[in-house]
Design a protein around this motif. Structure first.
Motif, short mmCIF file in Angstrom:
data_model
loop_
_atom_site.label_atom_id
_atom_site.label_comp_id
_atom_site.label_asym_id
_atom_site.label_seq_id
_atom_site.Cartn_x
_atom_site.Cartn_y
_atom_site.Cartn_z
N VAL A 72 0.81 -1.22 0.00
CA VAL A 72 0.00 0.00 0.00
C VAL A 72 0.84 1.27 0.00
N ILE A 73 2.16 1.12 0.11
CA ILE A 73 3.04 2.29 0.15
C ILE A 73 4.37 1.93 -0.52
N CYS A 74 4.98 2.90 -1.17
CA CYS A 74 6.33 2.74 -1.70
C CYS A 74 7.32 3.26 -0.68
N LEU A 75 8.30 2.45 -0.33
CA LEU A 75 9.32 2.82 0.65
C LEU A 75 10.69 2.64 -0.02
N SER A 76 11.37 3.75 -0.26
CA SER A 76 12.62 3.75 -1.01
C SER A 76 13.74 4.29 -0.13
N VAL A 77 14.83 3.54 -0.02
CA VAL A 77 15.91 3.88 0.91
C VAL A 77 17.20 4.23 0.17
N ASN A 78 17.77 5.37 0.53
CA ASN A 78 19.08 5.84 0.08
C ASN A 78 19.13 6.04 -1.43
N GLY A 94 21.01 7.31 9.85
CA GLY A 94 21.40 8.12 8.70
C GLY A 94 20.76 7.71 7.39
N ASP A 95 19.94 6.67 7.37
CA ASP A 95 19.26 6.29 6.13
C ASP A 95 18.36 7.42 5.63
N LEU A 96 18.30 7.58 4.32
CA LEU A 96 17.38 8.54 3.70
C LEU A 96 16.20 7.73 3.16
N ASP A 111 -2.47 11.89 -3.68
CA ASP A 111 -1.17 11.24 -3.83
C ASP A 111 -0.13 12.15 -3.18
N CYS A 112 0.79 11.56 -2.40
CA CYS A 112 1.71 12.38 -1.63
C CYS A 112 3.00 11.60 -1.37
N ALA A 113 4.14 12.30 -1.35
CA ALA A 113 5.41 11.67 -1.03
C ALA A 113 6.23 12.60 -0.15
N ARG A 114 7.05 11.98 0.68
CA ARG A 114 7.88 12.73 1.62
C ARG A 114 9.20 11.99 1.81
N SER A 115 10.30 12.70 1.84
CA SER A 115 11.60 12.12 2.15
C SER A 115 12.07 12.62 3.51
N ASP A 230 24.20 5.58 -10.47
CA ASP A 230 25.54 5.67 -9.91
C ASP A 230 25.60 5.37 -8.42
N GLY A 231 24.47 4.98 -7.83
CA GLY A 231 24.43 4.67 -6.41
C GLY A 231 24.35 5.87 -5.49
N SER A 232 24.21 7.07 -6.06
CA SER A 232 24.09 8.27 -5.21
C SER A 232 22.71 8.33 -4.57
N ARG A 233 22.64 9.07 -3.48
CA ARG A 233 21.38 9.15 -2.74
C ARG A 233 20.34 9.98 -3.49
N THR A 234 19.09 9.75 -3.12
CA THR A 234 17.96 10.33 -3.85
C THR A 234 16.93 10.88 -2.87
#
Length: 261
Positions: A72-78, A94-96, A111-115, A230-234
């Protein structure tokens, strides 16, 4: 086809938006080091069920992805930024974390997203999140009647450029209302004065997302999770808005709604 919503329909979407803002507040408080992503997924399911809402993600099966999305939710790390599939991962210091969710209440979608940063933040991660939030605010400020869709896109892209981030054009914002994805598509970069004229009743999900080092993305083996190549954070920020005769209404943030009104 672009559908303009009536004031009554926008008010119904605002109810859904309020719920999403509260749900993300709840998950933000819970997202601490040692918490499993599956616990956040379970909490989101619990809140959706209690409210009598319906997930827009469950069984979602677009042209991309591997099979129906069964969360029910997208959870994306780093380095993951979009469509993160909740899985057995324990959040670390420290995880983003980017959280993206859409639900329907009484047939009307928001629809809403937050980091957020879990635990102690790194300055470079704070800067990345700040860029998406400022880009979102700039896009909202450009969402005035008589402006064009390109004015929103150009405002978002200008903030990205100011921060030195490149913009991926594969995924961006979109119309919504009766369903999660409606016309028009809203790129995160564009030319002012171009595209669809903004008219009262148009409802949009604006969602700038940037990677620190690239505009290229790759898929995880799960077929859903998108990561920086490139593996950089988002980071990813999103609000549902409605075009009015004056300032836009921000339906998924109580603070911004109050400011707009």
């Amino acid at each position: 086809m672009v559908e303009l919503k009536t004031p009554r329909e926008i008010a119904a979407m605002d109810v859904t938006g309020t719920f999403l803002a509260e749900l993300l507040d709840d998950l933000t408080e819970r997202a601490r080091p040692g918490v499993n992503l599956l616990d956040l997924e379970a909490r989101a399911r619990e809140l959706i069920a209690e409210r009598g809402a319906e997930s827009c993600y469950w069984d979602y099966a677009p042209s991309f992805g591997r099979g129906p999305f069964r969360n029910v939710i997208c959870l994306s790390v780093n380095d993951a930024v979009l469509h993160g599939l909740p899985h057995d991962y324990v959040l670390a210091e420290g995880d983003l974390l980017s959280m993206d969710i859409a639900v329907s209440i009484d047939g009307w979608v928001a629809d809403c997203a937050r980091s957020i940063i879990v635990g102690t933040p790194r300055p470079e991660d704070q800067r990345l999140i700040e860029a998406t939030e400022r880009a979102l605010s700039a896009g909202i400020a450009a969402a005035l009647p008589g402006n064009r869709l390109g004015d929103i896109s150009a405002a978002i892209g200008a903030v990205a450029a100011d921060y030195g981030y490149r913009v991926n054009t594969d995924f961006g914002g979109h119309g919504l209302g009766r369903t999660m994805h409606e016309d028009p598509h809203v790129p995160n970069v564009g030319r002012p004065g171009r595209g669809l004229e903004l008219r009262p009743g148009l409802t949009l999900a604006l969602e700038p997302w940037f990677a620190a080092g690239t505009d290229k993305i790759v898929y995880d083996p799960d077929g859903w999770t998108l990561r920086s190549a490139d593996g950089s954070r988002t980071a990813h920020s999103e609000h549902t808005i409605a075009i009015t005769d004056g300032p836009p209404l921000v339906l998924t943030s109580r603070e911004l709604v109050a400011a707009a009104r």
